[in-house]
Scaffold this motif. Structure first.
Motif, PDB file in Angstrom:
ATOM      1  N   PRO A   1     -13.143  18.066  -6.304  1.00 49.67           N
ATOM      2  CA  PRO A   1     -13.079  16.612  -6.083  1.00 49.67           C
ATOM      3  C   PRO A   1     -11.787  16.221  -5.377  1.00 49.67           C
ATOM      4  O   PRO A   1     -10.719  16.754  -5.663  1.00 49.67           O
ATOM      5  CB  PRO A   1     -13.123  16.040  -7.513  1.00 49.67           C
ATOM      6  N   ARG A   2     -11.920  15.296  -4.443  1.00 48.59           N
ATOM      7  CA  ARG A   2     -10.775  14.836  -3.668  1.00 48.59           C
ATOM      8  C   ARG A   2     -10.181  13.578  -4.277  1.00 48.59           C
ATOM      9  O   ARG A   2     -10.813  12.882  -5.065  1.00 48.59           O
ATOM     10  CB  ARG A   2     -11.212  14.549  -2.227  1.00 48.59           C
ATOM     11  N   LEU A   3      -8.962  13.285  -3.883  1.00 51.10           N
ATOM     12  CA  LEU A   3      -8.267  12.095  -4.353  1.00 51.10           C
ATOM     13  C   LEU A   3      -8.966  10.851  -3.822  1.00 51.10           C
ATOM     14  O   LEU A   3      -9.259  10.746  -2.630  1.00 51.10           O
ATOM     15  CB  LEU A   3      -6.814  12.129  -3.876  1.00 51.10           C
ATOM     16  N   SER A   4      -9.241   9.900  -4.711  1.00 47.71           N
ATOM     17  CA  SER A   4      -9.896   8.651  -4.310  1.00 47.71           C
ATOM     18  C   SER A   4      -8.866   7.659  -3.793  1.00 47.71           C
ATOM     19  O   SER A   4      -7.649   7.880  -3.905  1.00 47.71           O
ATOM     20  CB  SER A   4     -10.642   8.049  -5.507  1.00 47.71           C
ATOM     21  N   ALA A   5      -9.353   6.533  -3.248  1.00 48.63           N
ATOM     22  CA  ALA A   5      -8.455   5.496  -2.767  1.00 48.63           C
ATOM     23  C   ALA A   5      -7.589   4.929  -3.898  1.00 48.63           C
ATOM     24  O   ALA A   5      -6.367   4.806  -3.743  1.00 48.63           O
ATOM     25  CB  ALA A   5      -9.248   4.384  -2.082  1.00 48.63           C
ATOM     26  N   PRO A   6      -8.167   4.572  -5.066  1.00 48.27           N
ATOM     27  CA  PRO A   6      -7.314   4.121  -6.179  1.00 48.27           C
ATOM     28  C   PRO A   6      -6.343   5.208  -6.638  1.00 48.27           C
ATOM     29  O   PRO A   6      -5.199   4.921  -6.989  1.00 48.27           O
ATOM     30  CB  PRO A   6      -8.326   3.784  -7.282  1.00 48.27           C
ATOM     31  N   GLY A   7      -6.794   6.457  -6.618  1.00 53.73           N
ATOM     32  CA  GLY A   7      -5.909   7.553  -6.992  1.00 53.73           C
ATOM     33  C   GLY A   7      -4.745   7.687  -6.030  1.00 53.73           C
ATOM     34  O   GLY A   7      -3.613   7.971  -6.440  1.00 53.73           O
ATOM     35  N   THR A   8      -5.013   7.478  -4.743  1.00 57.95           N
ATOM     36  CA  THR A   8      -3.951   7.530  -3.744  1.00 57.95           C
ATOM     37  C   THR A   8      -2.910   6.452  -3.997  1.00 57.95           C
ATOM     38  O   THR A   8      -1.694   6.700  -3.941  1.00 57.95           O
ATOM     39  CB  THR A   8      -4.548   7.357  -2.333  1.00 57.95           C
ATOM     40  N   LYS A   9      -3.367   5.244  -4.279  1.00 55.17           N
ATOM     41  CA  LYS A   9      -2.439   4.146  -4.582  1.00 55.17           C
ATOM     42  C   LYS A   9      -1.612   4.461  -5.821  1.00 55.17           C
ATOM     43  O   LYS A   9      -0.411   4.157  -5.884  1.00 55.17           O
ATOM     44  CB  LYS A   9      -3.210   2.851  -4.764  1.00 55.17           C
ATOM     45  N   ALA A  10      -2.245   5.072  -6.821  1.00 50.14           N
ATOM     46  CA  ALA A  10      -1.529   5.423  -8.047  1.00 50.14           C
ATOM     47  C   ALA A  10      -0.458   6.478  -7.772  1.00 50.14           C
ATOM     48  O   ALA A  10       0.659   6.399  -8.308  1.00 50.14           O
ATOM     49  CB  ALA A  10      -2.512   5.927  -9.101  1.00 50.14           C
ATOM     50  N   VAL A  11      -0.786   7.458  -6.939  1.00 48.10           N
ATOM     51  CA  VAL A  11       0.189   8.492  -6.594  1.00 48.10           C
ATOM     52  C   VAL A  11       1.372   7.878  -5.851  1.00 48.10           C
ATOM     53  O   VAL A  11       2.545   8.186  -6.137  1.00 48.10           O
ATOM     54  CB  VAL A  11      -0.469   9.597  -5.745  1.00 48.10           C
ATOM     55  N   ILE A  12       1.091   7.002  -4.895  1.00 48.58           N
ATOM     56  CA  ILE A  12       2.161   6.354  -4.127  1.00 48.58           C
ATOM     57  C   ILE A  12       3.049   5.511  -5.051  1.00 48.58           C
ATOM     58  O   ILE A  12       4.280   5.563  -4.969  1.00 48.58           O
ATOM     59  CB  ILE A  12       1.562   5.496  -3.004  1.00 48.58           C
ATOM     60  N   ALA A  13       2.424   4.739  -5.936  1.00 48.94           N
ATOM     61  CA  ALA A  13       3.201   3.945  -6.888  1.00 48.94           C
ATOM     62  C   ALA A  13       4.035   4.840  -7.797  1.00 48.94           C
ATOM     63  O   ALA A  13       5.202   4.541  -8.096  1.00 48.94           O
ATOM     64  CB  ALA A  13       2.269   3.064  -7.722  1.00 48.94           C
ATOM     65  N   GLY A  14       3.449   5.974  -8.229  1.00 49.95           N
ATOM     66  CA  GLY A  14       4.182   6.910  -9.071  1.00 49.95           C
ATOM     67  C   GLY A  14       5.389   7.501  -8.370  1.00 49.95           C
ATOM     68  O   GLY A  14       6.455   7.672  -8.981  1.00 49.95           O
ATOM     69  N   ILE A  15       5.239   7.817  -7.089  1.00 48.75           N
ATOM     70  CA  ILE A  15       6.366   8.353  -6.320  1.00 48.75           C
ATOM     71  C   ILE A  15       7.525   7.362  -6.297  1.00 48.75           C
ATOM     72  O   ILE A  15       8.688   7.717  -6.518  1.00 48.75           O
ATOM     73  CB  ILE A  15       5.916   8.697  -4.885  1.00 48.75           C
ATOM     74  N   TRP A  16       7.214   6.086  -6.047  1.00 53.35           N
ATOM     75  CA  TRP A  16       8.263   5.063  -6.003  1.00 53.35           C
ATOM     76  C   TRP A  16       8.914   4.871  -7.364  1.00 53.35           C
ATOM     77  O   TRP A  16      10.141   4.683  -7.465  1.00 53.35           O
ATOM     78  CB  TRP A  16       7.696   3.749  -5.483  1.00 53.35           C
ATOM     79  N   LEU A  17       8.128   4.922  -8.439  1.00 50.75           N
ATOM     80  CA  LEU A  17       8.685   4.715  -9.779  1.00 50.75           C
ATOM     81  C   LEU A  17       9.602   5.871 -10.180  1.00 50.75           C
ATOM     82  O   LEU A  17      10.686   5.643 -10.746  1.00 50.75           O
ATOM     83  CB  LEU A  17       7.553   4.553 -10.793  1.00 50.75           C
ATOM     84  N   VAL A  18       9.190   7.099  -9.915  1.00 55.29           N
ATOM     85  CA  VAL A  18      10.043   8.246 -10.225  1.00 55.29           C
ATOM     86  C   VAL A  18      11.318   8.191  -9.380  1.00 55.29           C
ATOM     87  O   VAL A  18      12.424   8.494  -9.863  1.00 55.29           O
ATOM     88  CB  VAL A  18       9.286   9.565  -9.997  1.00 55.29           C
ATOM     89  N   ALA A  19      11.186   7.803  -8.120  1.00 51.38           N
ATOM     90  CA  ALA A  19      12.354   7.666  -7.245  1.00 51.38           C
ATOM     91  C   ALA A  19      13.329   6.635  -7.805  1.00 51.38           C
ATOM     92  O   ALA A  19      14.553   6.836  -7.789  1.00 51.38           O
ATOM     93  CB  ALA A  19      11.909   7.277  -5.841  1.00 51.38           C
ATOM     94  N   LEU A  20      12.795   5.525  -8.304  1.00 51.75           N
ATOM     95  CA  LEU A  20      13.635   4.482  -8.902  1.00 51.75           C
ATOM     96  C   LEU A  20      14.384   5.018 -10.116  1.00 51.75           C
ATOM     97  O   LEU A  20      15.589   4.772 -10.288  1.00 51.75           O
ATOM     98  CB  LEU A  20      12.774   3.286  -9.281  1.00 51.75           C
ATOM     99  N   ALA A  21      13.686   5.762 -10.965  1.00 54.03           N
ATOM    100  CA  ALA A  21      14.325   6.305 -12.168  1.00 54.03           C
ATOM    101  C   ALA A  21      15.431   7.294 -11.803  1.00 54.03           C
ATOM    102  O   ALA A  21      16.502   7.307 -12.436  1.00 54.03           O
ATOM    103  CB  ALA A  21      13.274   6.980 -13.045  1.00 54.03           C
ATOM    104  N   LEU A  22      15.194   8.118 -10.785  1.00 53.72           N
ATOM    105  CA  LEU A  22      16.190   9.116 -10.388  1.00 53.72           C
ATOM    106  C   LEU A  22      17.439   8.462  -9.813  1.00 53.72           C
ATOM    107  O   LEU A  22      18.561   8.928 -10.050  1.00 53.72           O
ATOM    108  CB  LEU A  22      15.575  10.069  -9.359  1.00 53.72           C
ATOM    109  N   ALA A  23      17.279   7.385  -9.078  1.00 55.31           N
ATOM    110  CA  ALA A  23      18.412   6.730  -8.417  1.00 55.31           C
ATOM    111  C   ALA A  23      19.112   5.712  -9.314  1.00 55.31           C
ATOM    112  O   ALA A  23      20.218   5.265  -8.983  1.00 55.31           O
ATOM    113  CB  ALA A  23      17.931   6.041  -7.143  1.00 55.31           C
TER     114      ALA A  23
END
Length: 384
Positions: A141-163
């Protein structure tokens, strides 16, 4: 962090980002300042214009709105903001050694550079992971459109926590009448704890994702280049799909290698500075730092150039975006590349689905025939 007095009370200090290092004075001749300002201005203009165009090409054209291209948009957005904020404002601060932009922007500029670099490299890693699943495991199974948005949001949130730690300890001081923006780590956290934090950041935003992408693209390359198209299909859709995938892999590998080369000297410079602080006591380090910082920031302007040179759809998009210039003349083919959607898909019998999908995987990035592309479960082989 090392601080040295050179000549006429010139202070050079180091840190992960220029504006987090305390006092940094660039004492240089006027002509040198003009040359550096021109170099940074060209960098910012090319990076902002190029990445804004990439975002427009993808979001304004339905045919370009694929899962993979949304990660490309995320990468372009991070690069655009890095050039506009980190490169531009840090250069102004470094060249004058006075913070003009207020307390709130001091917090922001100690937070954003790490965030943006994290988002950039993990967007590349997300593209590598998406291509890995599409090519090496086409029936999963491939990543869905909502899943893609969730991954992108997760990347930004982890980046925020690291910085966040650098933002939290940011402060404004006045030194001999000059306003400074710096990171004032608490006394009990200085030394090894600060070193460990900076090394952790460098590992997470550079070495670890690069290792993951190296492994992923090695497996992808081995999988693609060992495939052979049947003789009776050598000029058909399967062959075109295979060639498109190979070209995309080459494009993304070039993007990753360019990023790695641009940032490696910058990271090595600061790793060395942690263990040998007297390197900051040489006058030539001023020019060295500006050169390394420019090289690192220049990574934000190369991706649009790579896309334009290696992908015909982006080339068409750039011609359409800059059609107002007299030397740019888009053709009807350029418009069709971004607006025309093939209406016919080759339907495949269930007994042949596995054989066909072994070569096609899914719709190549940049080459999708519709908004989301097709998954292997569709039982069709879309044309590029």
């Amino acid at each position: 962090m090392g601080v040295c007095d050179i000549g006429n009370d010139i202070n050079i200090s180091s840190g992960l980002n220029l504006n987090t290092t305390g006092i940094t004075t660039f004492s240089m001749a006027g002509w040198q300042l003009v040359l550096w300002a021109t170099a940074y201005l060209v960098l910012v203009l090319v990076a902002v214009t190029g990445n804004a165009t990439v975002i427009w090409v993808i979001l304004a054209h339905q045919r370009m709105r694929t899962i993979t291209n949304y990660f490309i948009v995320n990468l372009a957005l991070a690069d655009l903001c890095t050039a506009a904020f980190n490169a531009a404002f840090n250069f102004v601060y470094a060249s004058h050694n006075i913070w003009y932009f207020g307390r709130a922007f001091c917090y922001f500029l100690n937070l954003f550079p790490i965030m943006a670099m994290f988002v950039s490299i993990y967007s590349m890693a997300a593209v590598a992971a998406d291509r890995y699943m599409a090519i090496v495991h086409p029936f999963q199974p491939r990543l869905s459109a909502p899943g893609t948005k969730a991954v992108i949001a997760g990347i930004w949130l982890v980046a925020l926590a690291l910085a966040f730690p650098q933002c939290f300890y940011s402060t404004i001081i006045v030194d001999e009448g000059a306003t400074k923006c710096l990171v004032a780590w608490p006394e009990e956290s200085r030394g090894k704890m600060v070193l460990l934090y900076h090394l952790l950041v460098i590992v997470l935003i550079y070495f670890l994702p690069l290792m993951v992408m190296f492994v992923a693209y090695s497996i992808i390359g081995f999988t693609l280049w060992r495939r052979a198209v049947p003789r009776n299909q050598i000029h058909g859709a399967n062959s075109r799909h295979l060639q498109a995938k190979k070209k995309f892999v080459k494009t993304m590998v070039l993007v990753v290698v360019t990023f790695a080369i641009c940032w490696l000297p910058y990271h090595l410079y600061f790793i060395l500075g942690h263990f040998q602080e007297d390197i900051y006591c040489h006058k030539f380090i001023q020019q060295v730092y500006l050169a390394l910082f420019w090289l690192a920031m220049s990574s934000t302007m190369y991706n649009p150039i790579i896309y334009c040179c290696l992908n015909h759809r982006f080339r068409s998009g750039f011609r359409l975006a800059f059609r107002c210039f007299p030397w740019v003349t888009p053709t009807e083919e350029d418009k069709l590349e971004l607006t025309h959607t093939p209406s016919v898909s080759v339907r495949v019998n269930r007994c042949h689905t596995k054989e066909i999908l072994l070569f096609t995987g899914d719709t190549p990035p940049f080459e999708a025939a519709n908004g989301q592309g097709r998954s292997p479960q569709d039982g069709v082989a879309p044309e590029p």
